[in-house]
Design a protein around this motif. Structure first.
Motif, PDB file in Angstrom:
ATOM      1  N   THR A  76       0.835  -1.209   0.000  1.00 50.95           N
ATOM      2  CA  THR A  76       0.000   0.000   0.000  1.00 50.95           C
ATOM      3  C   THR A  76       0.867   1.256   0.000  1.00 50.95           C
ATOM      4  O   THR A  76       1.771   1.400   0.815  1.00 50.95           O
ATOM      5  CB  THR A  76      -0.922   0.015   1.227  1.00 50.95           C
ATOM      6  OG1 THR A  76      -1.609  -1.242   1.302  1.00 50.95           O
ATOM      7  CG2 THR A  76      -1.949   1.118   1.123  1.00 50.95           C
ATOM      8  N   PHE A  77       0.543   2.178  -0.919  1.00 50.18           N
ATOM      9  CA  PHE A  77       1.312   3.403  -1.087  1.00 50.18           C
ATOM     10  C   PHE A  77       0.373   4.599  -1.196  1.00 50.18           C
ATOM     11  O   PHE A  77      -0.741   4.478  -1.717  1.00 50.18           O
ATOM     12  CB  PHE A  77       2.155   3.341  -2.371  1.00 50.18           C
ATOM     13  CG  PHE A  77       3.122   2.206  -2.383  1.00 50.18           C
ATOM     14  CD1 PHE A  77       4.418   2.372  -1.939  1.00 50.18           C
ATOM     15  CD2 PHE A  77       2.728   0.945  -2.816  1.00 50.18           C
ATOM     16  CE1 PHE A  77       5.309   1.314  -1.929  1.00 50.18           C
ATOM     17  CE2 PHE A  77       3.611  -0.115  -2.818  1.00 50.18           C
ATOM     18  CZ  PHE A  77       4.902   0.070  -2.361  1.00 50.18           C
ATOM     19  N   ALA A  78       0.847   5.732  -0.738  1.00 49.44           N
ATOM     20  CA  ALA A  78       0.163   6.999  -0.995  1.00 49.44           C
ATOM     21  C   ALA A  78       0.898   7.643  -2.163  1.00 49.44           C
ATOM     22  O   ALA A  78       2.107   7.876  -2.088  1.00 49.44           O
ATOM     23  CB  ALA A  78       0.223   7.899   0.235  1.00 49.44           C
ATOM     24  N   ARG A  79       0.176   7.868  -3.261  1.00 49.10           N
ATOM     25  CA  ARG A  79       0.789   8.542  -4.400  1.00 49.10           C
ATOM     26  C   ARG A  79       0.289   9.976  -4.442  1.00 49.10           C
ATOM     27  O   ARG A  79      -0.877  10.242  -4.208  1.00 49.10           O
ATOM     28  CB  ARG A  79       0.457   7.831  -5.713  1.00 49.10           C
ATOM     29  CG  ARG A  79       1.128   6.492  -5.814  1.00 49.10           C
ATOM     30  CD  ARG A  79       1.058   5.920  -7.190  1.00 49.10           C
ATOM     31  NE  ARG A  79      -0.330   5.693  -7.592  1.00 49.10           N
ATOM     32  CZ  ARG A  79      -0.679   5.193  -8.765  1.00 49.10           C
ATOM     33  NH1 ARG A  79       0.233   4.888  -9.663  1.00 49.10           N
ATOM     34  NH2 ARG A  79      -1.941   5.012  -9.057  1.00 49.10           N
ATOM     35  N   LYS A  80       1.191  10.874  -4.771  1.00 46.17           N
ATOM     36  CA  LYS A  80       0.856  12.291  -4.836  1.00 46.17           C
ATOM     37  C   LYS A  80       1.175  12.794  -6.237  1.00 46.17           C
ATOM     38  O   LYS A  80       2.306  12.658  -6.703  1.00 46.17           O
ATOM     39  CB  LYS A  80       1.669  13.059  -3.796  1.00 46.17           C
ATOM     40  CG  LYS A  80       1.428  14.541  -3.777  1.00 46.17           C
ATOM     41  CD  LYS A  80       2.299  15.185  -2.694  1.00 46.17           C
ATOM     42  CE  LYS A  80       2.226  16.686  -2.752  1.00 46.17           C
ATOM     43  NZ  LYS A  80       3.133  17.295  -1.767  1.00 46.17           N
ATOM     44  N   TYR A  81       0.149  13.338  -6.886  1.00 47.09           N
ATOM     45  CA  TYR A  81       0.319  13.928  -8.209  1.00 47.09           C
ATOM     46  C   TYR A  81       0.263  15.439  -8.073  1.00 47.09           C
ATOM     47  O   TYR A  81      -0.602  15.970  -7.392  1.00 47.09           O
ATOM     48  CB  TYR A  81      -0.794  13.467  -9.158  1.00 47.09           C
ATOM     49  CG  TYR A  81      -0.709  12.011  -9.513  1.00 47.09           C
ATOM     50  CD1 TYR A  81      -0.059  11.604 -10.666  1.00 47.09           C
ATOM     51  CD2 TYR A  81      -1.258  11.040  -8.686  1.00 47.09           C
ATOM     52  CE1 TYR A  81       0.031  10.266 -10.994  1.00 47.09           C
ATOM     53  CE2 TYR A  81      -1.174   9.698  -9.008  1.00 47.09           C
ATOM     54  CZ  TYR A  81      -0.533   9.322 -10.165  1.00 47.09           C
ATOM     55  OH  TYR A  81      -0.441   8.007 -10.477  1.00 47.09           O
ATOM     56  N   GLU A  82       1.174  16.115  -8.733  1.00 48.84           N
ATOM     57  CA  GLU A  82       1.213  17.575  -8.657  1.00 48.84           C
ATOM     58  C   GLU A  82       1.417  18.133 -10.060  1.00 48.84           C
ATOM     59  O   GLU A  82       2.206  17.617 -10.839  1.00 48.84           O
ATOM     60  CB  GLU A  82       2.368  18.000  -7.757  1.00 48.84           C
ATOM     61  CG  GLU A  82       2.429  19.466  -7.475  1.00 48.84           C
ATOM     62  CD  GLU A  82       3.499  19.798  -6.453  1.00 48.84           C
ATOM     63  OE1 GLU A  82       4.366  20.619  -6.779  1.00 48.84           O
ATOM     64  OE2 GLU A  82       3.462  19.225  -5.361  1.00 48.84           O
ATOM     65  N   ASP A  83       0.672  19.174 -10.365  1.00 49.17           N
ATOM     66  CA  ASP A  83       0.858  19.845 -11.645  1.00 49.17           C
ATOM     67  C   ASP A  83       0.673  21.348 -11.462  1.00 49.17           C
ATOM     68  O   ASP A  83       0.331  21.803 -10.377  1.00 49.17           O
ATOM     69  CB  ASP A  83      -0.108  19.310 -12.708  1.00 49.17           C
ATOM     70  CG  ASP A  83      -1.558  19.691 -12.450  1.00 49.17           C
ATOM     71  OD1 ASP A  83      -1.887  20.085 -11.319  1.00 49.17           O
ATOM     72  OD2 ASP A  83      -2.367  19.587 -13.378  1.00 49.17           O
TER      73      ASP A  83
END
Length: 74
Positions: free
Chosen positions: A59-66
């Motif tokens: 289990t991972f927390a993914r963070k997308y930023e733009d």
């Protein structure tokens, strides 16, 4: 004194000259592993899968930023 409010429609999109950056962090207790931010989403995904293969942590927390661009709709 009176105030006039009117609705002005806008839209928000990813900036065409910007790039998406993704990072990930393992959520297993006391693990602390994380993937460094990267514009290569697939590379971060592979890093997460490699971490799972080595540790069994799924289990991972993914963070997308733009960079967002708000424009008025005419």
């Amino acid at each position: 004194m009176s105030t006039v409010l009117r609705f002005v429609p806008h839209r928000i999109v990813s900036h065409p000259e910007g790039e998406v950056t993704v990072s990930a962090q393992c959520l297993a207790a006391d693990c602390g592993w994380s993937a460094l931010p990267s514009a290569d989403v697939a590379a971060v995904d592979v890093a997460c899968m490699s971490h799972t293969g080595r540790t069994g942590h799924p289990t991972f927390a993914r963070k997308y930023e733009d960079v967002a661009l708000v424009t008025r709709i005419e």
